[in-house]
Design a protein around this motif. Structure first.
Motif, mmCIF file in Angstrom:
data_model
loop_
_atom_site.group_PDB
_atom_site.id
_atom_site.type_symbol
_atom_site.label_atom_id
_atom_site.label_comp_id
_atom_site.label_asym_id
_atom_site.label_seq_id
_atom_site.Cartn_x
_atom_site.Cartn_y
_atom_site.Cartn_z
ATOM 1 N N SER A 4 -30.735 33.878 -0.943
ATOM 2 C CA SER A 4 -29.654 33.040 -0.428
ATOM 3 C C SER A 4 -29.346 31.922 -1.418
ATOM 4 N N VAL A 5 -28.246 31.228 -1.164
ATOM 5 C CA VAL A 5 -27.874 30.104 -2.019
ATOM 6 C C VAL A 5 -28.823 28.972 -1.712
ATOM 7 N N ASN A 6 -29.735 28.652 -2.635
ATOM 8 C CA ASN A 6 -30.798 27.704 -2.345
ATOM 9 C C ASN A 6 -30.278 26.268 -2.329
ATOM 10 N N VAL A 10 -26.420 23.993 -3.034
ATOM 11 C CA VAL A 10 -25.613 23.697 -1.863
ATOM 12 C C VAL A 10 -24.339 22.974 -2.257
ATOM 13 N N ARG A 11 -24.354 22.245 -3.379
ATOM 14 C CA ARG A 11 -23.170 21.498 -3.807
ATOM 15 C C ARG A 11 -21.968 22.423 -3.984
ATOM 16 N N TRP A 12 -22.191 23.665 -4.326
ATOM 17 C CA TRP A 12 -21.067 24.599 -4.469
ATOM 18 C C TRP A 12 -20.457 24.890 -3.108
ATOM 19 N N VAL A 13 -21.275 25.052 -2.079
ATOM 20 C CA VAL A 13 -20.766 25.302 -0.738
ATOM 21 C C VAL A 13 -20.065 24.061 -0.189
ATOM 22 N N LEU A 37 -3.408 25.842 -20.961
ATOM 23 C CA LEU A 37 -4.221 27.048 -20.860
ATOM 24 C C LEU A 37 -5.689 26.692 -20.619
ATOM 25 N N LEU A 38 -6.195 25.692 -21.333
ATOM 26 C CA LEU A 38 -7.585 25.270 -21.142
ATOM 27 C C LEU A 38 -7.772 24.622 -19.772
ATOM 28 N N SER A 39 -6.750 23.904 -19.312
ATOM 29 C CA SER A 39 -6.810 23.330 -17.967
ATOM 30 C C SER A 39 -6.892 24.432 -16.918
ATOM 31 N N SER A 40 -6.113 25.488 -17.102
ATOM 32 C CA SER A 40 -6.171 26.637 -16.201
ATOM 33 C C SER A 40 -7.551 27.274 -16.222
ATOM 34 N N ALA A 41 -8.123 27.415 -17.418
ATOM 35 C CA ALA A 41 -9.446 28.024 -17.549
ATOM 36 C C ALA A 41 -10.496 27.235 -16.785
ATOM 37 N N ASN A 42 -10.452 25.925 -16.904
ATOM 38 C CA ASN A 42 -11.473 25.104 -16.244
ATOM 39 C C ASN A 42 -11.258 25.030 -14.738
ATOM 40 N N TYR A 43 -10.009 25.131 -14.294
ATOM 41 C CA TYR A 43 -9.756 25.235 -12.851
ATOM 42 C C TYR A 43 -10.400 26.506 -12.305
ATOM 43 N N VAL A 44 -10.179 27.632 -12.986
ATOM 44 C CA VAL A 44 -10.750 28.906 -12.543
ATOM 45 C C VAL A 44 -12.274 28.876 -12.656
ATOM 46 N N ARG A 45 -12.769 28.264 -13.724
ATOM 47 C CA ARG A 45 -14.221 28.188 -13.962
ATOM 48 C C ARG A 45 -14.941 27.503 -12.795
ATOM 49 N N VAL A 46 -14.335 26.483 -12.218
ATOM 50 C CA VAL A 46 -14.952 25.763 -11.101
ATOM 51 C C VAL A 46 -14.613 26.417 -9.765
ATOM 52 N N GLU A 47 -13.392 26.914 -9.655
ATOM 53 C CA GLU A 47 -12.918 27.419 -8.367
ATOM 54 C C GLU A 47 -13.582 28.737 -7.980
ATOM 55 N N LEU A 48 -13.811 29.627 -8.927
ATOM 56 C CA LEU A 48 -14.397 30.924 -8.585
ATOM 57 C C LEU A 48 -15.793 30.802 -7.969
ATOM 58 N N PRO A 49 -16.741 30.080 -8.595
ATOM 59 C CA PRO A 49 -18.056 29.970 -7.945
ATOM 60 C C PRO A 49 -17.999 29.210 -6.624
ATOM 61 N N THR A 50 -17.067 28.266 -6.494
ATOM 62 C CA THR A 50 -16.922 27.556 -5.230
ATOM 63 C C THR A 50 -16.517 28.520 -4.119
#
Length: 403
Positions: A4-6, A10-13, A37-50
Protein backbone atom coordinates in the motif's frame (compact mmCIF):
# COMPACT_ATOMS: atom_id res chain seq x y z
CA UNK A 1 -0.63 -7.52 -4.46
CA UNK A 2 1.72 -4.56 -4.34
CA UNK A 3 2.28 -2.84 -0.99
CA UNK A 4 0.00 0.00 0.00
CA UNK A 5 0.96 3.65 -0.19
CA UNK A 6 2.95 3.95 3.03
CA UNK A 7 2.83 6.95 5.43
CA UNK A 8 5.93 8.46 3.84
CA UNK A 9 3.95 8.87 0.63
CA UNK A 10 0.66 10.04 2.12
CA UNK A 11 1.52 13.55 0.89
CA UNK A 12 0.68 12.40 -2.64
CA UNK A 13 -2.81 11.34 -1.57
CA UNK A 14 -3.25 14.59 0.35
CA UNK A 15 -2.36 16.73 -2.64
CA UNK A 16 -5.39 18.19 -4.43
CA UNK A 17 -5.82 17.32 -8.07
CA UNK A 18 -5.52 20.36 -10.32
CA UNK A 19 -8.18 19.83 -13.00
CA UNK A 20 -7.76 21.24 -16.46
CA UNK A 21 -10.32 22.16 -19.10
CA UNK A 22 -10.28 22.02 -22.87
CA UNK A 23 -10.07 25.81 -22.86
CA UNK A 24 -6.90 25.70 -20.78
CA UNK A 25 -5.35 23.03 -23.00
CA UNK A 26 -6.34 25.07 -26.02
CA UNK A 27 -4.92 28.45 -24.93
CA UNK A 28 -1.82 27.13 -23.18
CA UNK A 29 -0.60 25.22 -26.22
CA UNK A 30 -1.33 27.86 -28.86
CA UNK A 31 1.77 29.92 -28.08
CA UNK A 32 4.25 27.13 -27.48
CA UNK A 33 7.85 27.92 -26.56
CA UNK A 34 10.49 26.12 -24.51
CA UNK A 35 9.37 27.68 -21.24
CA UNK A 36 5.76 26.60 -21.75
CA UNK A 37 6.77 23.11 -22.81
CA UNK A 38 8.84 22.64 -19.64
CA UNK A 39 5.98 24.06 -17.58
CA UNK A 40 3.68 21.47 -19.15
CA UNK A 41 6.19 18.73 -18.38
CA UNK A 42 6.41 19.65 -14.71
CA UNK A 43 2.62 19.92 -14.40
CA UNK A 44 2.31 16.37 -15.75
CA UNK A 45 5.27 15.20 -13.64
CA UNK A 46 3.45 16.19 -10.43
CA UNK A 47 -0.12 15.55 -11.53
CA UNK A 48 0.28 11.94 -12.69
CA UNK A 49 1.56 10.48 -9.39
CA UNK A 50 -1.00 12.57 -7.50
CA UNK A 51 -3.88 11.16 -9.52
CA UNK A 52 -2.44 7.64 -9.37
CA UNK A 53 -2.16 7.91 -5.59
CA UNK A 54 -5.87 8.75 -5.34
CA UNK A 55 -6.76 5.70 -7.45
CA UNK A 56 -4.52 3.42 -5.38
CA UNK A 57 -6.17 4.64 -2.19
CA UNK A 58 -9.62 4.07 -3.71
CA UNK A 59 -8.71 0.49 -4.63
CA UNK A 60 -7.36 -0.11 -1.13
CA UNK A 61 -10.80 0.74 0.24
CA UNK A 62 -12.42 -2.15 -1.63
CA UNK A 63 -13.00 -5.41 0.29
CA UNK A 64 -9.84 -7.49 0.35
CA UNK A 65 -11.50 -10.38 -1.50
CA UNK A 66 -12.26 -8.01 -4.38
CA UNK A 67 -8.80 -6.50 -4.68
CA UNK A 68 -7.21 -9.96 -4.71
CA UNK A 69 -9.11 -10.80 -7.89
CA UNK A 70 -6.29 -11.46 -10.40
CA UNK A 71 -7.61 -8.91 -12.92
CA UNK A 72 -8.06 -6.11 -10.39
CA UNK A 73 -4.77 -7.04 -8.75
CA UNK A 74 -3.04 -6.56 -12.13
CA UNK A 75 -4.60 -3.09 -12.44
CA UNK A 76 -3.35 -2.23 -8.95
CA UNK A 77 0.15 -3.48 -9.80
CA UNK A 78 0.25 -1.38 -12.98
CA UNK A 79 -0.88 1.74 -11.12
CA UNK A 80 1.55 1.18 -8.28
CA UNK A 81 4.46 0.64 -10.67
CA UNK A 82 3.68 3.88 -12.52
CA UNK A 83 3.23 5.76 -9.25
CA UNK A 84 6.66 4.64 -8.06
CA UNK A 85 8.25 5.66 -11.37
CA UNK A 86 6.66 9.09 -11.69
CA UNK A 87 7.03 10.14 -8.06
CA UNK A 88 10.82 9.76 -8.31
CA UNK A 89 11.25 11.97 -11.39
CA UNK A 90 12.94 15.26 -10.45
CA UNK A 91 12.03 18.67 -11.84
CA UNK A 92 12.48 18.86 -15.61
CA UNK A 93 14.83 21.73 -16.49
CA UNK A 94 15.70 21.36 -20.16
CA UNK A 95 14.58 19.84 -23.46
CA UNK A 96 16.81 16.79 -23.11
CA UNK A 97 15.24 15.91 -19.76
CA UNK A 98 11.80 16.47 -21.28
CA UNK A 99 12.58 14.01 -24.07
CA UNK A 100 13.51 11.39 -21.48
CA UNK A 101 10.34 12.16 -19.55
CA UNK A 102 8.26 11.71 -22.70
CA UNK A 103 9.75 8.26 -23.21
CA UNK A 104 8.66 7.30 -19.69
CA UNK A 105 5.15 8.60 -20.39
CA UNK A 106 4.92 6.70 -23.68
CA UNK A 107 6.05 3.45 -22.09
CA UNK A 108 3.51 3.87 -19.29
CA UNK A 109 0.64 4.61 -21.69
CA UNK A 110 1.39 1.50 -23.72
CA UNK A 111 1.64 -0.69 -20.63
CA UNK A 112 -1.68 0.64 -19.32
CA UNK A 113 -3.60 -0.41 -22.44
CA UNK A 114 -4.32 -3.60 -20.49
CA UNK A 115 -6.14 -1.69 -17.72
CA UNK A 116 -9.68 -1.44 -19.11
CA UNK A 117 -10.21 -5.11 -20.08
CA UNK A 118 -8.79 -6.29 -16.76
CA UNK A 119 -10.80 -3.72 -14.83
CA UNK A 120 -14.06 -4.79 -16.47
CA UNK A 121 -13.31 -8.52 -16.21
CA UNK A 122 -12.48 -8.10 -12.54
CA UNK A 123 -15.69 -6.20 -11.87
CA UNK A 124 -17.78 -8.80 -13.72
CA UNK A 125 -16.19 -11.62 -11.73
CA UNK A 126 -16.71 -9.80 -8.40
CA UNK A 127 -20.36 -8.91 -8.96
CA UNK A 128 -21.53 -11.34 -6.28
CA UNK A 129 -19.08 -9.97 -3.71
CA UNK A 130 -20.04 -6.29 -3.78
CA UNK A 131 -23.28 -4.59 -4.74
CA UNK A 132 -23.50 -3.92 -8.50
CA UNK A 133 -24.26 -0.24 -7.91
CA UNK A 134 -21.10 0.17 -5.85
CA UNK A 135 -19.01 -1.58 -8.49
CA UNK A 136 -20.54 0.56 -11.24
CA UNK A 137 -19.60 3.70 -9.31
CA UNK A 138 -16.10 2.31 -8.81
CA UNK A 139 -15.64 1.58 -12.54
CA UNK A 140 -16.96 4.99 -13.56
CA UNK A 141 -14.63 6.74 -11.12
CA UNK A 142 -11.68 4.68 -12.37
CA UNK A 143 -12.50 5.49 -15.99
CA UNK A 144 -12.93 9.22 -15.32
CA UNK A 145 -9.57 9.23 -13.58
CA UNK A 146 -7.99 7.26 -16.41
CA UNK A 147 -9.29 9.73 -18.99
CA UNK A 148 -7.91 12.62 -16.95
CA UNK A 149 -4.44 11.07 -16.77
CA UNK A 150 -4.29 10.11 -20.42
CA UNK A 151 -5.53 13.54 -21.52
CA UNK A 152 -2.73 15.43 -19.77
CA UNK A 153 -0.11 12.80 -20.69
CA UNK A 154 -1.07 12.57 -24.38
CA UNK A 155 -1.45 16.35 -24.59
CA UNK A 156 2.12 16.83 -23.37
CA UNK A 157 3.44 14.22 -25.79
CA UNK A 158 1.61 15.97 -28.64
CA UNK A 159 2.96 19.39 -27.59
CA UNK A 160 6.49 17.99 -27.46
CA UNK A 161 6.04 16.44 -30.89
CA UNK A 162 4.79 19.79 -32.23
CA UNK A 163 7.65 21.73 -30.63
CA UNK A 164 10.26 19.37 -32.07
CA UNK A 165 8.82 19.42 -35.58
CA UNK A 166 10.82 21.44 -38.16
CA UNK A 167 7.72 23.35 -39.27
CA UNK A 168 6.71 24.45 -35.77
CA UNK A 169 5.58 28.04 -35.34
CA UNK A 170 4.66 29.56 -31.95
CA UNK A 171 0.98 29.89 -32.93
CA UNK A 172 -1.20 27.89 -35.36
CA UNK A 173 -1.77 29.63 -38.65
CA UNK A 174 -5.46 28.70 -38.66
CA UNK A 175 -8.08 27.36 -36.30
CA UNK A 176 -8.38 24.20 -38.37
CA UNK A 177 -5.21 22.87 -36.75
CA UNK A 178 -4.52 20.83 -33.65
CA UNK A 179 -3.16 22.27 -30.43
CA UNK A 180 -1.72 19.11 -29.01
CA UNK A 181 -4.61 16.65 -29.01
CA UNK A 182 -7.27 19.37 -29.22
CA UNK A 183 -8.74 20.17 -32.63
CA UNK A 184 -9.62 23.85 -32.51
CA UNK A 185 -12.50 23.70 -34.98
CA UNK A 186 -13.94 20.20 -34.85
CA UNK A 187 -16.69 19.95 -37.48
CA UNK A 188 -19.53 17.67 -36.38
CA UNK A 189 -20.65 16.80 -39.92
CA UNK A 190 -17.14 15.84 -41.04
CA UNK A 191 -16.66 13.62 -37.99
CA UNK A 192 -19.97 11.83 -38.55
CA UNK A 193 -19.18 11.34 -42.25
CA UNK A 194 -15.68 9.99 -41.63
CA UNK A 195 -16.64 7.74 -38.73
CA UNK A 196 -19.78 6.66 -40.58
CA UNK A 197 -17.81 5.42 -43.59
CA UNK A 198 -15.41 3.63 -41.29
CA UNK A 199 -18.29 1.97 -39.39
CA UNK A 200 -20.04 0.92 -42.60
CA UNK A 201 -16.83 -0.66 -43.91
CA UNK A 202 -16.28 -2.65 -40.71
CA UNK A 203 -19.89 -3.88 -40.59
CA UNK A 204 -19.84 -4.72 -44.30
CA UNK A 205 -16.67 -6.77 -43.90
CA UNK A 206 -18.30 -9.17 -41.44
CA UNK A 207 -21.88 -9.08 -42.74
CA UNK A 208 -21.73 -12.21 -44.84
CA UNK A 209 -22.14 -12.42 -48.62
CA UNK A 210 -23.01 -9.11 -50.26
CA UNK A 211 -24.46 -7.44 -47.13
CA UNK A 212 -26.65 -4.36 -47.49
CA UNK A 213 -25.41 -1.56 -45.23
CA UNK A 214 -27.81 1.28 -44.36
CA UNK A 215 -27.14 4.79 -45.65
CA UNK A 216 -26.18 7.48 -43.13
CA UNK A 217 -27.92 10.80 -43.83
CA UNK A 218 -26.82 14.04 -42.17
CA UNK A 219 -28.83 17.24 -41.87
CA UNK A 220 -29.21 20.28 -39.63
CA UNK A 221 -26.45 22.71 -38.69
CA UNK A 222 -23.79 21.02 -40.79
CA UNK A 223 -21.27 23.84 -40.26
CA UNK A 224 -21.27 23.54 -36.45
CA UNK A 225 -17.74 23.51 -35.00
CA UNK A 226 -16.22 23.42 -31.51
CA UNK A 227 -12.85 22.64 -29.90
CA UNK A 228 -12.62 19.02 -28.80
CA UNK A 229 -10.32 16.06 -28.35
CA UNK A 230 -11.00 14.42 -31.70
CA UNK A 231 -10.31 10.84 -30.62
CA UNK A 232 -12.93 11.16 -27.84
CA UNK A 233 -15.62 12.42 -30.21
CA UNK A 234 -14.81 9.81 -32.85
CA UNK A 235 -15.06 7.05 -30.26
CA UNK A 236 -18.47 8.09 -28.93
CA UNK A 237 -19.96 8.80 -32.38
CA UNK A 238 -18.47 5.54 -33.64
CA UNK A 239 -20.07 3.50 -30.85
CA UNK A 240 -23.49 5.06 -31.51
CA UNK A 241 -23.27 4.57 -35.27
CA UNK A 242 -21.99 1.02 -34.86
CA UNK A 243 -25.00 0.15 -32.67
CA UNK A 244 -27.40 1.65 -35.21
CA UNK A 245 -25.81 0.08 -38.29
CA UNK A 246 -25.66 -3.38 -36.70
CA UNK A 247 -29.25 -3.13 -35.44
CA UNK A 248 -30.60 -2.13 -38.86
CA UNK A 249 -28.55 -4.78 -40.69
CA UNK A 250 -29.74 -7.44 -38.27
CA UNK A 251 -33.39 -6.48 -38.61
CA UNK A 252 -33.41 -6.27 -42.41
CA UNK A 253 -30.93 -9.02 -43.26
CA UNK A 254 -33.58 -11.26 -44.85
CA UNK A 255 -35.09 -8.65 -47.15
CA UNK A 256 -33.95 -7.66 -50.62
CA UNK A 257 -35.09 -4.08 -50.18
CA UNK A 258 -32.60 -1.40 -49.08
CA UNK A 259 -32.82 -0.95 -45.31
CA UNK A 260 -34.09 2.36 -43.92
CA UNK A 261 -31.34 4.97 -43.49
CA UNK A 262 -29.79 6.16 -40.27
CA UNK A 263 -30.61 9.84 -39.84
CA UNK A 264 -28.17 12.16 -38.06
CA UNK A 265 -29.41 15.60 -37.06
CA UNK A 266 -26.90 18.23 -35.87
CA UNK A 267 -28.35 21.06 -33.76
CA UNK A 268 -26.20 24.02 -32.72
CA UNK A 269 -27.15 26.27 -29.80
CA UNK A 270 -25.16 29.09 -28.16
CA UNK A 271 -23.70 26.85 -25.44
CA UNK A 272 -23.76 23.37 -26.94
CA UNK A 273 -24.12 21.15 -30.00
CA UNK A 274 -26.46 18.15 -30.00
CA UNK A 275 -26.00 15.22 -32.37
CA UNK A 276 -29.10 13.02 -32.68
CA UNK A 277 -28.66 9.59 -34.28
CA UNK A 278 -31.93 7.90 -35.23
CA UNK A 279 -32.36 4.35 -36.55
CA UNK A 280 -35.13 1.89 -37.32
CA UNK A 281 -33.29 -1.13 -35.97
CA UNK A 282 -36.11 -2.41 -33.76
CA UNK A 283 -35.23 -0.71 -30.50
CA UNK A 284 -33.62 -2.09 -27.35
CA UNK A 285 -35.04 -5.30 -25.79
CA UNK A 286 -37.02 -4.67 -22.62
CA UNK A 287 -34.83 -6.97 -20.53
CA UNK A 288 -31.71 -4.99 -21.48
CA UNK A 289 -33.06 -1.45 -21.11
CA UNK A 290 -32.72 -1.16 -17.28
CA UNK A 291 -29.04 -2.13 -17.48
CA UNK A 292 -28.08 0.00 -20.47
CA UNK A 293 -25.59 2.22 -18.60
CA UNK A 294 -24.16 -0.43 -16.29
CA UNK A 295 -20.74 -2.02 -16.61
CA UNK A 296 -21.57 -5.08 -14.54
CA UNK A 297 -25.35 -5.62 -14.39
CA UNK A 298 -27.69 -7.31 -16.82
CA UNK A 299 -28.69 -10.73 -18.18
CA UNK A 300 -25.75 -10.96 -20.60
CA UNK A 301 -22.97 -10.73 -18.01
CA UNK A 302 -21.69 -14.28 -18.59
CA UNK A 303 -21.41 -13.88 -22.38
CA UNK A 304 -19.67 -10.51 -21.99
CA UNK A 305 -17.13 -12.02 -19.63
CA UNK A 306 -16.49 -14.88 -22.04
CA UNK A 307 -15.94 -12.43 -24.91
CA UNK A 308 -13.35 -10.59 -22.87
CA UNK A 309 -11.58 -13.87 -22.11
CA UNK A 310 -11.56 -14.77 -25.81
CA UNK A 311 -9.47 -11.74 -26.72
CA UNK A 312 -6.01 -13.11 -27.61
CA UNK A 313 -4.01 -10.20 -26.25
CA UNK A 314 -4.67 -7.52 -23.68
CA UNK A 315 -1.31 -5.81 -23.45
CA UNK A 316 -1.30 -4.48 -27.00
CA UNK A 317 -4.88 -3.27 -27.29
CA UNK A 318 -7.65 -2.06 -25.06
CA UNK A 319 -9.87 -5.10 -25.30
CA UNK A 320 -10.35 -6.14 -28.86
CA UNK A 321 -8.95 -7.91 -31.88
CA UNK A 322 -7.80 -5.21 -34.24
CA UNK A 323 -8.21 -5.63 -37.99
CA UNK A 324 -4.99 -4.40 -39.54
CA UNK A 325 -6.74 -3.92 -42.86
CA UNK A 326 -8.86 -1.09 -41.48
CA UNK A 327 -7.45 2.39 -41.25
CA UNK A 328 -8.15 4.46 -38.19
CA UNK A 329 -11.08 6.87 -38.49
CA UNK A 330 -9.11 9.83 -37.25
CA UNK A 331 -7.21 12.02 -39.64
CA UNK A 332 -4.64 12.53 -36.88
CA UNK A 333 -2.40 9.48 -36.71
CA UNK A 334 -1.66 8.66 -33.08
CA UNK A 335 -1.91 5.21 -31.58
CA UNK A 336 -4.33 5.08 -28.69
CA UNK A 337 -6.60 2.67 -26.87
CA UNK A 338 -9.64 4.40 -28.35
CA UNK A 339 -8.51 4.02 -31.95
CA UNK A 340 -7.96 0.31 -31.48
CA UNK A 341 -11.31 -0.06 -29.72
CA UNK A 342 -13.04 1.55 -32.71
CA UNK A 343 -11.52 -1.12 -34.98
CA UNK A 344 -12.76 -4.18 -33.10
CA UNK A 345 -14.78 -6.77 -35.07
CA UNK A 346 -18.56 -6.24 -34.94
CA UNK A 347 -19.17 -9.73 -33.55
CA UNK A 348 -17.01 -9.02 -30.48
CA UNK A 349 -19.74 -7.64 -28.23
CA UNK A 350 -18.50 -6.53 -24.83
CA UNK A 351 -21.50 -4.59 -23.48
CA UNK A 352 -19.47 -1.57 -22.38
CA UNK A 353 -19.71 0.74 -25.40
CA UNK A 354 -22.66 2.79 -24.16
CA UNK A 355 -21.64 3.22 -20.49
CA UNK A 356 -18.10 4.05 -21.52
CA UNK A 357 -19.33 6.49 -24.18
CA UNK A 358 -21.39 8.28 -21.53
CA UNK A 359 -18.31 8.62 -19.31
CA UNK A 360 -16.40 10.19 -22.21
CA UNK A 361 -19.30 12.47 -23.17
CA UNK A 362 -19.81 13.71 -19.62
CA UNK A 363 -16.10 14.23 -19.03
CA UNK A 364 -16.10 17.35 -21.18
CA UNK A 365 -19.36 18.67 -19.67
CA UNK A 366 -21.57 16.98 -22.23
CA UNK A 367 -24.09 14.19 -22.00
CA UNK A 368 -25.45 11.07 -23.66
CA UNK A 369 -29.03 9.75 -23.54
CA UNK A 370 -31.04 7.19 -25.48
CA UNK A 371 -34.74 6.89 -26.19
CA UNK A 372 -35.91 3.50 -27.43
CA UNK A 373 -39.20 2.56 -29.06
CA UNK A 374 -39.27 -1.22 -28.80
CA UNK A 375 -40.24 -2.67 -32.14
CA UNK A 376 -39.20 0.43 -34.06
CA UNK A 377 -35.83 1.99 -33.29
CA UNK A 378 -33.60 4.18 -31.14
CA UNK A 379 -32.82 7.89 -30.89
CA UNK A 380 -29.43 8.67 -29.33
CA UNK A 381 -28.70 12.22 -28.17
CA UNK A 382 -25.06 13.28 -27.75
CA UNK A 383 -24.65 16.75 -26.23
CA UNK A 384 -21.31 18.51 -26.59
CA UNK A 385 -20.30 21.62 -24.66
CA UNK A 386 -19.03 24.55 -26.71
CA UNK A 387 -17.05 25.68 -23.61
CA UNK A 388 -18.95 28.91 -23.01
CA UNK A 389 -20.62 28.81 -19.59
CA UNK A 390 -19.79 25.13 -19.17
CA UNK A 391 -16.27 25.68 -17.84
CA UNK A 392 -17.36 25.37 -14.25
CA UNK A 393 -19.02 22.08 -15.02
CA UNK A 394 -15.76 20.84 -16.51
CA UNK A 395 -13.95 21.77 -13.33
CA UNK A 396 -16.64 20.17 -11.19
CA UNK A 397 -16.52 16.89 -13.12
CA UNK A 398 -12.75 16.74 -13.11
CA UNK A 399 -12.77 17.34 -9.37
CA UNK A 400 -14.66 14.08 -8.92
CA UNK A 401 -11.32 12.34 -9.47
CA UNK A 402 -10.08 13.81 -6.21
CA UNK A 403 -12.79 12.13 -4.12
Amino acid sequence: MAPSVNPGRVRWVDRPIRPISLRQLFFFGRTLDESRLLSSANYVRVELPTRLAHRLREMQRLPYVVVTNPHLSLVYELYYKSFEIFRRIPAIRNLEENDEFCKVISDSLKEHLAVIPNLVMGVLECQDLVSPDKMDNFVQAMLRARISRRVIAEQHLALTETFNSPWHVPQPSSEDEFVGEVLLRCNAKEVVERVGRFTQDICRSSGGVDPIVPEIRIQGHVNATFPYVLSHLEYVVGELLRNSVQAVMGRYKDTKKPPPPIDVLICEAPQHVVIRISDQGGGIPRDIMPFLWSFCKGPRRASRLQNFKDVPTLAATMQEVRHASHAKPSAKIRDSSLSSLASRPPDLRLGMGLPMSRVYAEYWAGGLDLHSLEGYGVDAFLQISKLGNQNEKLTSRASIDAV
